[in-house]
Design an enzyme around this catalytic site. Structure first.
Site: not given
Ligand code: MTE
Ligand code: MOS
Length: 770
Positions: A209, A240, A244, A322, A354, A356, A452, A521, A723
């Site tokens: 990520q 998820f 990161e 958070r 997810r 955080f 943050t 985030a 999230e």
């Molecule tokens: N959706 C899918 N299918 N797979 C993922 O790994 N990660 C989640 C969320 N949705 C995730 C997901 C998390 S932890 C975050 S922070 C956000 O997607 C990141 O992507 P975005 O900022 O583009 O929403």
């Molecule tokens: Mo999502 S926990 O901020 O990668």
């Protein structure tokens, strides 16, 4: 390039339900993940050797049997790291690539084997002879605190008003302890990295990520400048939060081996190693106290949030921060003091997941609401409504609430879910006293959007318009299944008024857009969408100016119309216009940049406006629980979630559904369990149970609050979605509690710990019965 006209037949501008850009590749198995890329000739394979003690000092590390094993080319330890043997994300210097002589958790990497095949590498790794002198270990945050372990990072306090006075003045008071378990990411595609060296540098293909972070970590490990490292990722099979920082280990090991041997090296741990060696959601032990009145109005809240951070800081600072930022969830606390305790433990270093830390804060708020409701014999929903923020009120971090929409969300969801009648039906059903009991709960979420750490809230983009009118887009965000690239393509399609099939979002690479933030985030689209739009606007402005000048007309007489450029009275097909502009030497590509406005945060004072805006939502869940076995099913869930003006309702609904189910898994079946020696025993799907398709709510109604418009100037007035809906899974946990409480006629708060596994539910039933 393949013909992509089949991808999305209809033009797909922003706000349309366009399918995911890779949906057809996902379902046909043609989507390339890192492990699917053709391996360059001579690729070798690495495997990690992991520690088998929770805390100790290595007295013997005999790797000769490993070196002598068939197919082994090299064995690497800390001595083989040319640069810094540290992959701590914020420069804490506390996260070695290879540990030694002190070992801090069971599963910590000690060495790597490089062999001709992955199988030979793995077999060889098992031959190491390692002996340790054991040192005392602490696995959970309370034991660590009592054992005198330190914090991994500075704790935070958020306060407003005078909590002691508020508590003293409250007519009613309660207190309790809530244990909240962690969670494994269980991304379907595990961690993986392929490092390819050449004479000028290193190219790394990795499931991450955060490509820029991998770039820096690899550069530090190799002791080369960042410009010698290129990091690429086309897509992840889920991150998820688990990719990161956690991929740094695999990328660095592959790169170190590749540099030493001057051959490509791939490292793909198997699931057990992945789960043992990578961080997870933080477990929390939360001690809470609340003062309230007889109407259920909260007057004062005090909380101590003890987190299992693991052996190093990783992202535990911002994660535990958070948790405090969300310990109010959606409720106003007149006097409040919240304290984080980021406790070091002898476990793998916990990380982003997810929400955080937010979910662990939100669940504490909901526990307090539940306790108050049971104490006063009120419907918890009533207590929730009485405590919702009103615009103008201050959060514990002194941000003013300006965009409260939960009253409307509650009202609409109560109607669509038929809450009142169904709650009565649940009470009537339980009054019959059967073995099966039902429970129902409606829970809101308010989630702050922005990193943050304010400086992360920036993004870059690079947009290329080719002379045939097709567009290649690059930006700093990564695609992990969430649909980011699809939304970005829609934004570009709309900007130029051309069909989505003309737009291609390519792999994320540090070569094209540098210094990116993690895609995290939930702000991937917010940040990168704006940066991409900025690039598009610059190209568009040049095109408008060119045609206006060329035809001697005012710039507003030139317009982008579907598939065309209208110049005065003339409608020129888009590709022809672009070709003409190229011939006239107009620059047809641009970079773009965005930095979120308005936000600021001073950690020292605990005050500021850390969030650009809030995303809201609510869920109503109904469950039935077997009081003889503790098993349960989710009979129905109704969700109404706020994504502002949705950029893509189909994708957003998918995100809400997925987040809800993942949140439910966290609070029901997903249990991490360490034995007394500190070994994680739930390190494979055989012992760690994520929700199955059959665990989803039998009736699952998910709707978006389609009337919501982001009050801030976000990308097309949408709101982040990744999230926030995760926390709606709390409705299931509370509904289970409601069913459990029925066995004592709702006189006692159920006080279930999380995850509410069937065993825990059964024990709660027994406790309430006696
Ligand atoms: N959706 C899918 N299918 N797979 C993922 O790994 N990660 C989640 C969320 N949705 C995730 C997901 C998390 S932890 C975050 S922070 C956000 O997607 C990141 O992507 P975005 O900022 O583009 O929403
Ligand atoms: Mo999502 S926990 O901020 O990668």
């Amino acid at each position: 390039m393949k013909d992509r006209s089949d991808l999305n037949a209809a033009a797909g501008f922003a706000h349309q339900s366009v399918k995911h850009e890779s949906a057809h590749l996902h379902v046909t198995g043609r989507a390339d993940y890192t492990d699917d890329l053709p391996e360059p000739a001579g690729t070798l394979h690495a495997a990690l050797g992991l520690s088998k003690i929770a805390h100790g000092r290595i007295t013997t590390l005999d790797l000769d049997p490993v070196r002598a094993a068939p197919g082994v080319i090299a064995v690497l330890t800390a001595d083989d790291v040319p640069g810094s043997n540290d992959i701590s994300p914020a420069g804490h210097g506390d996260a070695p690539i290879f540990a030694g002589p002190e070992v801090m958790f069971w599963g910590q990497p000690l060495f790597a084997v490089v062999a001709e095949t992955r199988d030979l590498a793995r077999r060889a790794a098992a031959l190491a002879r390692v002996e340790y002198e054991a040192l005392p270990h602490f696995l959970d945050p309370i034991a660590a605190r009592d054992g005198g372990m330190d914090y991994v990072t500075a704790p935070l306090t958020l306060k407003r008003g005078d909590v002691r006075a508020g508590m003293a003045a409250s007519p009613l008071r309660l207190e309790g302890r809530l244990n909240v378990g962690g969670q494994d990411h269980f991304y379907l595609e595990g961690q993986i990295a392929l490092a390819v060296p050449d004479a000028e540098g290193m190219t790394v293909f990795v499931s991450t990520q955060h490509p820029s972070e991998v770039q820096h970590m690899v550069a530090h490990a190799l002791d080369v400048p960042a410009n010698q490292v290129v990091v690429n990722v086309r897509r992840m099979g889920g991150g998820f939060g688990g990719k990161e920082t956690q991929m740094n280990l695999f990328a660095c090991v592959a790169a170190i081996a590749a540099r030493q041997l001057e051959r490509p090296v791939k490292l793909r741990p198997d699931r057990d190693e992945d789960m043992s060696a990578t961080g997870k959601r933080h477990d929390f032990v939360i001690d809470y106290r609340a003062g309230y009145d007889k109407h259920g109005k909260i007057l004062a809240v005090e909380g101590d949030f003890h987190a299992r951070c693991g052996f190093s800081a990783d992202l535990s600072g911002p994660v535990t921060d958070r948790a405090l930022f969300h310990a109010d969830n959606a409720y106003y606390y007149p006097d409040v003091e919240l304290r984080s305790h980021p406790q070091r433990t002898n476990t793998v270093s916990n990380t982003a997941f997810r929400g955080f830390g937010g979910p662990q804060g939100v669940i504490a708020a909901e526990r307090i609401i539940e306790d108050i409701a049971y104490a006063l014999h009120l419907d918890p929903l009533e207590v929730r409504k009485r405590n919702l923020y009103q615009n103008g009120q201050l959060t514990p971090y002194h941000q003013t609430i300006e965009d409260q929409i939960l009253p409307r969300i509650f009202a609409e969801l109560e109607a669509s879910a038929d809450y009142a009648a169904r709650r009565q039906a649940v009470l009537d059903f339980n009054a019959k006293g059967g073995v099966i009991r039902r429970g129902i709960a409606m829970v809101p979420v308010k989630f702050g959007i922005s990193f943050t750490a304010t400086f992360f809230n920036q993004a870059g983009a690079l947009v290329h318009l080719y002379t045939d009118g097709s567009i290649m887009v690059n930006h700093g965000g990564t695609e992990m299944g969430q649909g980011l690239h699809t939304k970005i393509a829609q934004i570009v399609a709309e900007a130029f008024q051309i069909d989505l099939s003309r737009i291609r979002v390519t792999r994320t690479t540090t070569e094209k857009v540098p210094n990116t933030s993690a895609t995290a985030a939930s702000s991937g689209t917010d940040l990168n969408g704006m940066a991409v739009l900025d690039a598009c606007d610059q190209i568009k402005a040049r095109l408008l100016a060119h045609f206006a000048t060329a035809k001697g007309i005012a710039p507003d007489q030139v317009q982008f119309t579907p598939g065309h450029l209208r110049v005065g009275d003339e409608e020129i097909p888009f590709a022809d216009a672009i070709r003409a502009a190229y011939m006239a030497r107009v620059q047809l590509w641009s970079d773009g940049f965005y930095a979120t406005p308005k936000i600021h945060w001073d950690r020292a004072t605990g005050q500021g406006r850390p969030f650009y805006y809030f995303a809201y939502g609510a869920a109503c869940a109904e469950v039935s629980v077997d009081t003889l076995t503790g098993e349960y099913v989710i009979e129905r869930a109704d969700v109404l979630h706020d994504v502002g003006r949705s950029l893509n309702p189909a994708i957003d609904i998918g995100q809400v559904e997925g987040a809800f189910v993942q949140g439910t898994g966290w609070l029901t079946s997903e249990e991490l369990w360490w034995d007394a020696k500190g070994q994680l025993r739930t390190h494979a799907p055989s012992t760690y149970k994520i929700p199955l398709a059959s665990d989803r709510p039998k009736i699952f109604n998910v709707a978006l609050a389609d009337w919501s418009v982001n009050a801030e100037r976000s990308i097309k007035r949408s709101k982040a979605v990744g999230e926030p809906p995760f926390m709606l899974g709390i409705s299931v946990w509370e509904a289970i509690g409601h069913a459990v409480a029925s066995v004592a006629n709702y006189r006692i708060a159920p006080r279930l710990d999380a995850p509410a596994t069937p065993e825990r539910v059964l024990m709660a039933v027994e406790r309430l019965r006696s």
